[in-house]
Design a protein around this motif. Structure first.
Motif, PDB file in Angstrom:
ATOM      1  N   GLY A  98      65.019 115.242  53.831  1.00 59.70           N
ATOM      2  CA  GLY A  98      64.627 115.537  55.204  1.00 59.70           C
ATOM      3  C   GLY A  98      63.952 116.893  55.318  1.00 59.70           C
ATOM      4  O   GLY A  98      63.997 117.705  54.396  1.00 59.70           O
ATOM      5  N   ARG A  99      63.341 117.136  56.465  1.00 62.19           N
ATOM      6  CA  ARG A  99      62.636 118.398  56.697  1.00 62.19           C
ATOM      7  C   ARG A  99      63.644 119.541  56.706  1.00 62.19           C
ATOM      8  O   ARG A  99      64.594 119.531  57.482  1.00 62.19           O
ATOM      9  N   GLY A 100      63.435 120.507  55.810  1.00 56.78           N
ATOM     10  CA  GLY A 100      64.341 121.650  55.731  1.00 56.78           C
ATOM     11  C   GLY A 100      65.753 121.272  55.292  1.00 56.78           C
ATOM     12  O   GLY A 100      66.700 122.014  55.545  1.00 56.78           O
ATOM     13  N   GLY A 101      65.913 120.108  54.664  1.00 58.19           N
ATOM     14  CA  GLY A 101      67.232 119.673  54.190  1.00 58.19           C
ATOM     15  C   GLY A 101      68.109 119.053  55.259  1.00 58.19           C
ATOM     16  O   GLY A 101      69.292 118.799  55.061  1.00 58.19           O
ATOM     17  N   LYS A 102      67.501 118.746  56.443  1.00 60.75           N
ATOM     18  CA  LYS A 102      68.287 118.255  57.582  1.00 60.75           C
ATOM     19  C   LYS A 102      68.977 116.915  57.296  1.00 60.75           C
ATOM     20  O   LYS A 102      70.152 116.742  57.617  1.00 60.75           O
ATOM     21  N   THR A 103      68.274 115.965  56.705  1.00 59.93           N
ATOM     22  CA  THR A 103      68.867 114.642  56.466  1.00 59.93           C
ATOM     23  C   THR A 103      70.049 114.748  55.503  1.00 59.93           C
ATOM     24  O   THR A 103      71.118 114.186  55.754  1.00 59.93           O
ATOM     25  N   ARG A 104      69.861 115.486  54.438  1.00 61.04           N
ATOM     26  CA  ARG A 104      70.955 115.672  53.475  1.00 61.04           C
ATOM     27  C   ARG A 104      72.156 116.324  54.163  1.00 61.04           C
ATOM     28  O   ARG A 104      73.310 115.929  53.962  1.00 61.04           O
ATOM     29  N   GLU A 105      71.890 117.292  55.006  1.00 62.99           N
ATOM     30  CA  GLU A 105      72.950 117.992  55.734  1.00 62.99           C
ATOM     31  C   GLU A 105      73.687 117.033  56.677  1.00 62.99           C
ATOM     32  O   GLU A 105      74.922 117.058  56.757  1.00 62.99           O
ATOM     33  N   VAL A 106      72.938 116.170  57.386  1.00 62.93           N
ATOM     34  CA  VAL A 106      73.561 115.179  58.278  1.00 62.93           C
ATOM     35  C   VAL A 106      74.456 114.237  57.459  1.00 62.93           C
ATOM     36  O   VAL A 106      75.588 113.951  57.853  1.00 62.93           O
ATOM     37  N   PHE A 107      73.949 113.775  56.310  1.00 61.25           N
ATOM     38  CA  PHE A 107      74.747 112.906  55.430  1.00 61.25           C
ATOM     39  C   PHE A 107      76.046 113.610  55.029  1.00 61.25           C
ATOM     40  O   PHE A 107      77.122 113.013  55.091  1.00 61.25           O
TER      41      PHE A 107
END
Length: 178
Positions: A108-117
């Motif tokens: 994700g942009r700026g690591g957002k998707t990984r962070e949400v996961f």
């Protein structure tokens, strides 16, 4: 018992750690001796006094090799129920461009998707090379894997986040006995 593992050369320094401290910590926690060939990336885990901890050492080395920080990888020694697993993207990605797109969807942009996961599943996620690796409890890893699979198959992020939120509340209710 001697285990042989090949790790990427750019992860050797991470495995050794500053002044060899990470390697020493793994040796201490695993009751095994570890030899690292910094030119080839070959790692030997030898003669653990405790065979179970020796197997855990192999997982810790693999986790560091797949992009996890030593701190996150070493958590595997602290809880027998934590699992390390890797999803190989080489079957899914048809080209380097395809691989970059897939990794971008997971990070994700700026690591957002990984962070949400990570926040919704309580699973640590690492995207490195042609793999996505997870450290978490079996039921949480299964949920994260399903969400990642949804993204790999082209689902939009919104429905995947909704799925993860639903599963998180189901797990919470199950823990509370509802």
């Amino acid at each position: 018992m001697i285990e042989h593992i090949k790790i990427p050369l750019d992860r050797v320094a991470v495995l050794v750690g500053p002044e060899g401290r990470t390697k020493e910590l793994i040796e201490e926690k695993s009751t095994a001796d570890i030899n690292i060939d910094s030119r080839s990336g070959d790692v030997e885990i030898m003669e653990p006094k405790d065979p179970i901890k020796g197997l855990r050492a192999k997982e810790v080395v693999h986790a560091i090799a797949r992009g996890f920080s030593p701190e996150k990888a070493l958590m595997l020694f602290d809880d027998d129920l934590l699992m390390f697993e890797t999803i190989d993207l080489s079957e899914t990605a048809r080209s380097e461009k395809d691989l970059a797109r897939i990794k971008g969807r997971i990070i994700g942009r700026g690591g957002k998707t990984r962070e949400v996961f990570e926040n919704l599943t309580e699973v640590r996620v690492s995207v490195y090379g042609k793999t996505i690796s997870l450290i978490g409890y079996p039921e949480q890893n299964a949920i994260a894997r399903t969400g990642i699979d949804m993204l790999l198959k082209g689902s939009a992020h919104g429905p995947v986040y909704k799925f993860l939120e639903k599963k998180k509340s189901e797990l919470k209710r199950a823990k509370l006995g509802f």
